[in-house]
Design an enzyme around this catalytic site. Structure first.
Site, PDB file in Angstrom:
ATOM      1  CG  ASP A 149       1.444  -4.183   1.126  1.00 12.93           C
ATOM      2  OD1 ASP A 149       2.348  -4.264   0.267  1.00 12.93           O
ATOM      3  OD2 ASP A 149       0.418  -3.510   0.957  1.00 12.93           O
ATOM      4  CG  ASP A 160      14.180   5.076   3.798  1.00  8.26           C
ATOM      5  OD1 ASP A 160      13.030   5.161   4.275  1.00  8.26           O
ATOM      6  OD2 ASP A 160      14.896   4.073   3.920  1.00  8.26           O
TER       7      ASP A 160
END
Ligand code: IMP
Length: 198
Positions: free
Chosen positions: A64, A148
């Site tokens: 996670d 990102d």
């Protein structure tokens, strides 16, 4: 060695396979796991129990992960995938993050990846990796996934999405957590492991 991984995220599978080439990665995402733990490690343990029940006697792994922004009190945190609401929408998440940081000078942030392992002998282990950095003023770069295009790791001038997979896989939160996980698999009596910084 075979490693069952609880995810349906093909980007994560590609990263995990790239970082752990010595393992045969088998993706199997158990349905119906409610990820309601307050932290990443808790959610990873919930997921690993579900996959371990399907593959007893095998190495199983769940992760996670998410982004924590200092000026937002750690948000999006465990809600990273659904920051802008359901269903998960990367563009909307990134747009909301930029909106919430409008006019904010302190753009410090870090990614965290918690990995939970179920060993063939029934024991459980966790490994945590972090990557420190900051949030860009606008999205930049085409590689990767999620946040990102917005995350600039410390020591770099480009976002993860601009740096590309080869660099990201050397320095990312996931790379650090996976390296620690690989050590645990090699010597499971080690228990928990944490790898920080960059
Ligand atoms: P989960 O770990 O699959 O629950 O998803 C966590 C969410 O955090 C993802 O949907 C992304 O939005 C974000 N996230 C986790 N790791 C990364 C990463 O390496 N790059 C960009 N975003 C990430």
């Amino acid at each position: 060695m075979r490693l069952y991984v609880a995810t349906h995220n093909k980007h994560k599978i590609r990263e995990i396979s790239g970082i752990l080439p010595e393992f045969e990665i088998v993706a199997d995402n158990p349905a119906g796991v409610v990820e309601d733990a307050p932290d990443f490690a808790g959610n990873a343990l919930l997921k690993v129990e579900a996959i371990a029940a399907r593959h007893p006697g095998e190495w199983c792994m769940a992760d996670d992960s998410g982004l924590e922004v200092d000026a937002l009190g750690g948000a999006p945190g465990v809600r990273s995938a659904r920051y802008a609401g359901e269903p998960s929408d990367t563009e909307a998440n990134n747009a909301l993050l930029l909106k919430n940081l409008e006019g904010v000078d302190d753009r410090r942030a870090h990614f965290t990846c918690a990995i939970a392992l179920a060993a063939p002998d029934g024991t459980r282990h966790t490994a945590v990796g972090r990557c420190m950095g900051s949030i860009a003023l606008a999205p930049c770069g085409n590689a990767g996934f999620g946040y990102d295009p917005l995350f600039i790791p410390d020591g770099c001038t480009e976002t993860f999405a601009g740096l590309g997979a080869e660099v990201k896989n050397r320095i990312s939160h996931r790379a650090r957590a996976l390296a620690a996980a690989a050590e645990i698999i090699a010597s499971p009596s080690g228990g928990a492991a944490a790898v920080d910084g960059f």
